[in-house]
Design a protein around this motif. Structure first.
Motif, PDB file in Angstrom:
ATOM      1  N   MET A   1       0.832  -1.189   0.000  1.00  0.00           N
ATOM      2  CA  MET A   1       0.000   0.000   0.000  1.00  0.00           C
ATOM      3  C   MET A   1       0.881   1.258   0.000  1.00  0.00           C
ATOM      4  O   MET A   1       1.878   1.307   0.705  1.00  0.00           O
ATOM      5  CB  MET A   1      -0.868  -0.038   1.262  1.00  0.00           C
ATOM      6  CG  MET A   1      -1.903   1.024   1.266  1.00  0.00           C
ATOM      7  SD  MET A   1      -3.080   0.774   2.602  1.00  0.00           S
ATOM      8  CE  MET A   1      -3.742   2.416   2.647  1.00  0.00           C
TER       9      MET A   1
ATOM     10  N   TYR B   1       1.932   5.188   0.548  1.00  0.00           N
ATOM     11  CA  TYR B   1       1.709   6.283   1.490  1.00  0.00           C
ATOM     12  C   TYR B   1       2.612   7.454   1.124  1.00  0.00           C
ATOM     13  O   TYR B   1       3.713   7.257   0.598  1.00  0.00           O
ATOM     14  CB  TYR B   1       2.094   5.870   2.914  1.00  0.00           C
ATOM     15  CG  TYR B   1       1.317   4.707   3.481  1.00  0.00           C
ATOM     16  CD1 TYR B   1       0.150   4.912   4.211  1.00  0.00           C
ATOM     17  CD2 TYR B   1       1.766   3.397   3.320  1.00  0.00           C
ATOM     18  CE1 TYR B   1      -0.556   3.851   4.752  1.00  0.00           C
ATOM     19  CE2 TYR B   1       1.064   2.335   3.851  1.00  0.00           C
ATOM     20  CZ  TYR B   1      -0.090   2.560   4.563  1.00  0.00           C
ATOM     21  OH  TYR B   1      -0.782   1.507   5.096  1.00  0.00           O
TER      22      TYR B   1
ATOM     23  N   PRO C   1      -2.260   8.025   3.641  1.00  0.00           N
ATOM     24  CA  PRO C   1      -2.563   7.097   2.544  1.00  0.00           C
ATOM     25  C   PRO C   1      -3.127   7.864   1.347  1.00  0.00           C
ATOM     26  O   PRO C   1      -3.714   8.935   1.509  1.00  0.00           O
ATOM     27  CB  PRO C   1      -3.617   6.167   3.137  1.00  0.00           C
ATOM     28  CG  PRO C   1      -4.217   6.900   4.295  1.00  0.00           C
ATOM     29  CD  PRO C   1      -3.202   7.917   4.763  1.00  0.00           C
TER      30      PRO C   1
ATOM     31  N   ASP D   1      -7.674  10.041   8.240  1.00  0.00           N
ATOM     32  CA  ASP D   1      -6.936   8.803   7.993  1.00  0.00           C
ATOM     33  C   ASP D   1      -5.427   8.989   8.147  1.00  0.00           C
ATOM     34  O   ASP D   1      -4.649   8.104   7.806  1.00  0.00           O
ATOM     35  CB  ASP D   1      -7.260   8.261   6.590  1.00  0.00           C
ATOM     36  CG  ASP D   1      -8.711   7.814   6.483  1.00  0.00           C
ATOM     37  OD1 ASP D   1      -9.231   7.300   7.489  1.00  0.00           O
ATOM     38  OD2 ASP D   1      -9.328   7.990   5.416  1.00  0.00           O
TER      39      ASP D   1
ATOM     40  N   HIS E   1      -5.334  -0.274  17.922  1.00  0.00           N
ATOM     41  CA  HIS E   1      -4.170   0.253  17.199  1.00  0.00           C
ATOM     42  C   HIS E   1      -3.932   1.727  17.547  1.00  0.00           C
ATOM     43  O   HIS E   1      -4.876   2.512  17.587  1.00  0.00           O
ATOM     44  CB  HIS E   1      -4.372   0.091  15.691  1.00  0.00           C
ATOM     45  CG  HIS E   1      -3.101   0.213  14.924  1.00  0.00           C
ATOM     46  ND1 HIS E   1      -2.542   1.433  14.608  1.00  0.00           N
ATOM     47  CD2 HIS E   1      -2.254  -0.725  14.438  1.00  0.00           C
ATOM     48  CE1 HIS E   1      -1.414   1.228  13.941  1.00  0.00           C
ATOM     49  NE2 HIS E   1      -1.213  -0.070  13.823  1.00  0.00           N
TER      50      HIS E   1
ATOM     51  N   LYS F   1     -10.951   4.145   8.891  1.00  0.00           N
ATOM     52  CA  LYS F   1      -9.506   4.392   8.964  1.00  0.00           C
ATOM     53  C   LYS F   1      -8.737   3.074   8.875  1.00  0.00           C
ATOM     54  O   LYS F   1      -7.683   3.017   8.242  1.00  0.00           O
ATOM     55  CB  LYS F   1      -9.126   5.135  10.236  1.00  0.00           C
ATOM     56  CG  LYS F   1      -7.609   5.345  10.296  1.00  0.00           C
ATOM     57  CD  LYS F   1      -7.152   6.486  11.140  1.00  0.00           C
ATOM     58  CE  LYS F   1      -5.642   6.693  10.943  1.00  0.00           C
ATOM     59  NZ  LYS F   1      -5.089   7.713  11.816  1.00  0.00           N
TER      60      LYS F   1
ATOM     61  N   ARG G   1      -9.488   0.579   7.155  1.00  0.00           N
ATOM     62  CA  ARG G   1      -9.448   0.188   5.742  1.00  0.00           C
ATOM     63  C   ARG G   1      -8.549   1.139   4.932  1.00  0.00           C
ATOM     64  O   ARG G   1      -7.660   0.718   4.214  1.00  0.00           O
ATOM     65  CB  ARG G   1     -10.881   0.181   5.187  1.00  0.00           C
ATOM     66  CG  ARG G   1     -11.003  -0.394   3.791  1.00  0.00           C
ATOM     67  CD  ARG G   1     -12.451  -0.683   3.420  1.00  0.00           C
ATOM     68  NE  ARG G   1     -13.243   0.526   3.303  1.00  0.00           N
ATOM     69  CZ  ARG G   1     -14.294   0.813   4.070  1.00  0.00           C
ATOM     70  NH1 ARG G   1     -14.681  -0.030   4.996  1.00  0.00           N
ATOM     71  NH2 ARG G   1     -14.974   1.935   3.908  1.00  0.00           N
ATOM     72  N   HIS G   2      -8.797   2.441   5.097  1.00  0.00           N
ATOM     73  CA  HIS G   2      -8.103   3.415   4.249  1.00  0.00           C
ATOM     74  C   HIS G   2      -6.630   3.570   4.585  1.00  0.00           C
ATOM     75  O   HIS G   2      -5.815   3.812   3.703  1.00  0.00           O
ATOM     76  CB  HIS G   2      -8.788   4.782   4.344  1.00  0.00           C
ATOM     77  CG  HIS G   2     -10.135   4.784   3.706  1.00  0.00           C
ATOM     78  ND1 HIS G   2     -11.090   5.724   4.002  1.00  0.00           N
ATOM     79  CD2 HIS G   2     -10.697   3.952   2.805  1.00  0.00           C
ATOM     80  CE1 HIS G   2     -12.175   5.472   3.297  1.00  0.00           C
ATOM     81  NE2 HIS G   2     -11.960   4.398   2.571  1.00  0.00           N
ATOM     82  N   ALA G   3      -6.311   3.511   5.865  1.00  0.00           N
ATOM     83  CA  ALA G   3      -4.923   3.753   6.260  1.00  0.00           C
ATOM     84  C   ALA G   3      -4.119   2.463   6.267  1.00  0.00           C
ATOM     85  O   ALA G   3      -2.922   2.488   6.530  1.00  0.00           O
ATOM     86  CB  ALA G   3      -4.871   4.437   7.626  1.00  0.00           C
ATOM     87  N   GLY G   4      -4.768   1.322   6.010  1.00  0.00           N
ATOM     88  CA  GLY G   4      -4.021   0.069   5.942  1.00  0.00           C
ATOM     89  C   GLY G   4      -3.576  -0.433   7.308  1.00  0.00           C
ATOM     90  O   GLY G   4      -2.481  -0.982   7.453  1.00  0.00           O
ATOM     91  N   ILE G   5      -4.406  -0.231   8.338  1.00  0.00           N
ATOM     92  CA  ILE G   5      -4.091  -0.786   9.662  1.00  0.00           C
ATOM     93  C   ILE G   5      -4.215  -2.304   9.557  1.00  0.00           C
ATOM     94  O   ILE G   5      -5.252  -2.819   9.153  1.00  0.00           O
ATOM     95  CB  ILE G   5      -5.045  -0.220  10.733  1.00  0.00           C
ATOM     96  CG1 ILE G   5      -4.763   1.271  10.921  1.00  0.00           C
ATOM     97  CG2 ILE G   5      -4.909  -0.978  12.048  1.00  0.00           C
ATOM     98  CD1 ILE G   5      -5.693   1.967  11.895  1.00  0.00           C
ATOM     99  N   PRO G   6      -3.134  -3.018   9.863  1.00  0.00           N
ATOM    100  CA  PRO G   6      -3.149  -4.461   9.594  1.00  0.00           C
ATOM    101  C   PRO G   6      -4.021  -5.224  10.583  1.00  0.00           C
ATOM    102  O   PRO G   6      -4.182  -4.816  11.732  1.00  0.00           O
ATOM    103  CB  PRO G   6      -1.682  -4.863   9.754  1.00  0.00           C
ATOM    104  CG  PRO G   6      -1.093  -3.835  10.655  1.00  0.00           C
ATOM    105  CD  PRO G   6      -1.843  -2.562  10.405  1.00  0.00           C
TER     106      PRO G   6
ATOM    107  N   ARG H   1      -3.667  -8.033  12.430  1.00  0.00           N
ATOM    108  CA  ARG H   1      -2.551  -8.911  12.751  1.00  0.00           C
ATOM    109  C   ARG H   1      -2.124  -8.666  14.186  1.00  0.00           C
ATOM    110  O   ARG H   1      -2.241  -7.564  14.704  1.00  0.00           O
ATOM    111  CB  ARG H   1      -1.391  -8.553  11.822  1.00  0.00           C
ATOM    112  CG  ARG H   1      -0.227  -9.505  11.893  1.00  0.00           C
ATOM    113  CD  ARG H   1       0.815  -9.156  10.866  1.00  0.00           C
ATOM    114  NE  ARG H   1       1.288  -7.798  11.066  1.00  0.00           N
ATOM    115  CZ  ARG H   1       1.636  -6.979  10.092  1.00  0.00           C
ATOM    116  NH1 ARG H   1       1.561  -7.364   8.853  1.00  0.00           N
ATOM    117  NH2 ARG H   1       2.052  -5.774  10.347  1.00  0.00           N
TER     118      ARG H   1
END
Lengths: 279, 443
Positions: A1, A3, A105, A182, B138, B183, B185-190, B192
């Motif tokens: 992804m 950034y 992002p 975000d 997170h 957030k 989804r959009h910021a790519g918080i894993p 995990r």
């Protein structure tokens, strides 16, 4: 992804210590990992030029769109596995230890070609053929999509501008960013990595995207290009010249040499440029 | 689990089974569905749909032998339908079906555990629920969103319940939760469990969320009730989950111990009228002996592990352990007079070294007042008051009033009680302070 990383001092900045500024190691690390797409340092904030169009008139001021502590000193585009890797990369950047790194992002368009990247492949090796500016597209409170000069809102999309500037060979790359909700801020203090959310205040201006442009006509052409961007009407466009340097040069020596350049505007005064264009 | 396939579908038993299943399986079902679909909303809707289907069919067909597997399968089918209809996640669906074929379990619903550890290969085989807990907590999410999202997604509380618990309008809470999911989804918080090097710092974030939930349960920040036992119970359940999943995490065990030792006193902390009963006046026989025993046992085992300093670095900061030990001193005293206040002061001293918190300073001053005489406490409180860091917080004048009362300075105590009454945030606390004020006025 993918950034964008933006480097700034931030409200709780510590004094700058050139000895800690080992950016060469950071660059080697992100290149070895294959995370880095492209990054550049920007000339200090006194070389920023902010362009607005109000009522059809181009308004230009010397300086950044916001107060200095939040003014951006550089940027990187990275392609990380996820936010945790982006945080790790950001936390290791020298700026994180005295200022802050903002992770933003990009908007991912559903119709984007698979595997396409923000920065075109091989871009870092491309020869510089003019003067490069980072164009920060800024949303201002109350100004967003206001179509201040009375144009209909459908004219506000940047597609026509992108087509025109791509056609002229002016626009190198650029993309829309996800909003401040975000965003993630990363700082390193006392050896600890501090991660916080964007903490967005509705009343503040924010960067909605950026484009890297290359012009042969200097600041005058950059202003002309910026003034044509639809967001110049509802918000503001900040033009920032690059400040390249050899990342492997001794950073203490470099900081000493460059100290004299801080606080002195090298760009022509915007008012003079405008007057020249008018003649 | 009561009942068996097709047998004895008695309504009360079914209701219990549904409630038990909700409490024990919600997080597991949602967590599995999020991992497989990557879509939090689809996962939650499908889990809710599966429980609705259970409420429909269990009374007719009986309680399945393995309710968790039944619910996971039902939720998966619902999610599959929805993703198929949407058409965009065709690859995901194909992958999923292939996985089911591989697992090849004929004659029964596939065990969700069989699906673990594939898509995210190379990681330890963490429980999905643990992924969920870490993602909800997170650090890139605002703290209030972390708490809300944890209660919604892991504990399965609905938005209205969470909104009421934190006294915000339901649409505001709904927005807060959906913004947090956006957030992620959009910021790519894993989705995990963090890698080993990040684990200590991220686990701290998870525990902080649970601690906040428990605190709000123990002493509500506003409203008519002193405590919110629903929140306390959720916090205990979630802390138990973290302890079960990470049995070596000493601070998690200590936090669970702290919650249990506080919760053990909840019945004795309020009287029949809902009024606050202070610790010295509580009926110690009404404390929950089982919770106390469990809390002390957890603390004992955490203490046993505390010797291994290598795992937690050179300067182990154990705020939850210290706080739990303070509660342990209280519950071990057979009467209020037997309380070992010096042991408590020692813990607050250590806490004060860890964190420069005005709340720790307040409690430390109270403990010193009890251990060394009221004047010691009052001196500390005067400094704290001068710092201005607790301006407007009712427990500062309340503590001053109590120590002045113990010292026999009735007039000064009365003035402080009036100050505290004006600032008190819950009705029971206000009534308690008014009662104290009336008592010293009579004496």
């Amino acid at each position: 992804m993918e950034y964008a990383l933006f480097y700034a001092e931030g409200a709780d900045a510590l004094p700058y210590d050139p000895a800690q500024d080992d950016v060469g190691e950071w660059v080697d690390d992100v290149e070895a990992r294959g995370v880095s797409e492209y990054g550049e340092r920007l000339r200090p904030e006194q070389d920023a030029t902010t362009v607005r169009v109000r009522g059809g008139e181009v308004l230009v001021v010397d300086g950044p769109f916001t107060e200095s502590k939040e003014s951006i000193g550089g940027f990187d585009v990275i392609d990380a596995r996820d936010l945790d890797e982006a945080i790790e990369v950001a936390s290791k950047h020298p700026v994180a230890s005295f200022g802050r790194v903002e992770i933003r992002p990009f908007v991912r368009w559903p119709d984007a070609a698979p595997g396409s990247r923000i920065v075109p492949p091989g871009f870092a090796d491309r020869a510089v053929e003019g003067r490069r500016y980072l164009m920060l597209v800024v949303v201002e409170p109350g100004g967003e999509r206001a179509a201040a000069d009375g144009r209909p809102v459908e004219d506000d999309g940047p597609e026509a501008w992108v087509r025109e500037m791509d056609g002229r060979g002016v626009r190198l790359f650029g993309e829309v960013l996800r909003g401040p909700a975000d965003a993630t801020f990363v700082r390193r203090r006392h050896g600890e990595v501090l991660v916080t959310d964007g903490g967005f205040a509705e009343a503040k201006e924010w960067i909605a995207g950026f484009d890297l442009i290359e012009v042969r006509g200097g600041l005058a052409e950059a202003i002309e290009v910026a003034s044509k961007h639809p967001m110049a009407r509802g918000g503001a466009i900040e033009l920032r010249p690059m400040w390249p340097f050899d990342v492997h040069e001794d950073h203490v020596a470099r900081a000493g040499r460059e100290a004299a350049e801080r606080g002195v505007r090298r760009e022509p005064a915007a008012s003079e440029v405008l007057a020249e264009v008018a003649r | 689990m009561p009942g068996a396939d097709g047998a004895d579908p008695v309504a009360p038993g079914i209701a219990d089974a549904l409630r038990d299943a909700y409490a024990s399986e919600w997080a597991r079902v949602v967590a599995t569905l999020i991992r497989v679909t990557g879509d939090w909303d689809v996962a939650e809707d499908a889990a809710a749909g599966a429980f609705a289907r259970a409420a429909e069919t269990w009374p007719r067909d009986g309680i399945p032998r393995n309710p968790g597997a039944w619910l996971t399968t039902a939720a998966r089918n619902l999610a599959l339908d929805r993703l198929r209809r949407r058409g965009v996640e065709a690859d995901k669906v194909r992958e999923w079906i292939a996985m089911e074929e591989l697992s090849g379990r004929a004659g029964g619903p596939p065990d969700p555990a069989d699906l673990a550890g594939d898509a995210l290969g190379g990681e330890p085989d963490w429980d999905d629920r643990l992924r969920l807990v870490f993602t909800c907590a997170h650090p890139a999410l605002p703290m209030e969103s972390r708490v809300a999202l944890t209660l919604r997604t892991v504990a399965g509380l609905d938005t209205g319940e969470i909104a009421r618990a934190f006294h915000v309008p339901e649409p505001t809470m709904g927005q807060r939760i959906s913004r947090a999911k956006r957030k992620i989804r959009h910021a790519g918080i894993p989705y995990r469990v963090p890698t080993a090097d990040l684990l200590p710092e991220r686990l701290g974030g998870v525990l902080a969320v649970l601690y906040l939930v428990a605190n709000e349960g123990y002493l509500a920040s506003h409203g008519d009730a002193l405590q919110r036992l629903d929140l306390s119970a959720e916090a205990i359940r979630l802390a138990r989950l973290v302890v079960d999943l990470m049995p070596d995490a000493d601070e998690a065990r200590a936090l669970l111990a702290l919650m249990l030792l506080q919760h053990a006193r909840s019945a004795a902390r309020v009287d029949a009228e809902g009024d606050l009963v202070p610790l010295p006046e509580q009926d110690r026989a009404a404390w929950d002996a089982a919770e106390i025993a469990e809390g002390l046992a957890l603390l004992g085992s955490a203490a046993g592990r505390a010797g291994d300093a290598s795992r937690e670095g050179p300067a182990p900061a154990r705020p939850y352990r210290l706080q739990a030990e303070i509660q342990a001193v209280h519950v071990r005293a057979r009467t209020a007079d037997e309380t070992d206040w010096r042991a408590i002061v020692a813990r607050y001293d250590a806490l004060a070294m860890l964190a420069d918190s005005p709340f720790v300073a307040l409690n430390r001053a109270i403990a010193r007042g009890m251990a060394l005489g009221p004047q010691s406490g009052l001196d500390d409180l005067a400094l704290l008051e001068a710092s201005g860091r607790l301006d407007g917080y009712h427990l500062l004048p309340a503590a001053q009033a109590d120590l002045l009362r113990r010292q026999g300075e009735t007039d000064a105590a009365a003035a402080r009680y009036r100050e505290a009454i004006a600032l008190a945030r819950t009705a029971p606390e206000r009534r308690f302070l008014e009662r104290r004020l009336a008592e010293i006025a009579r004496s």
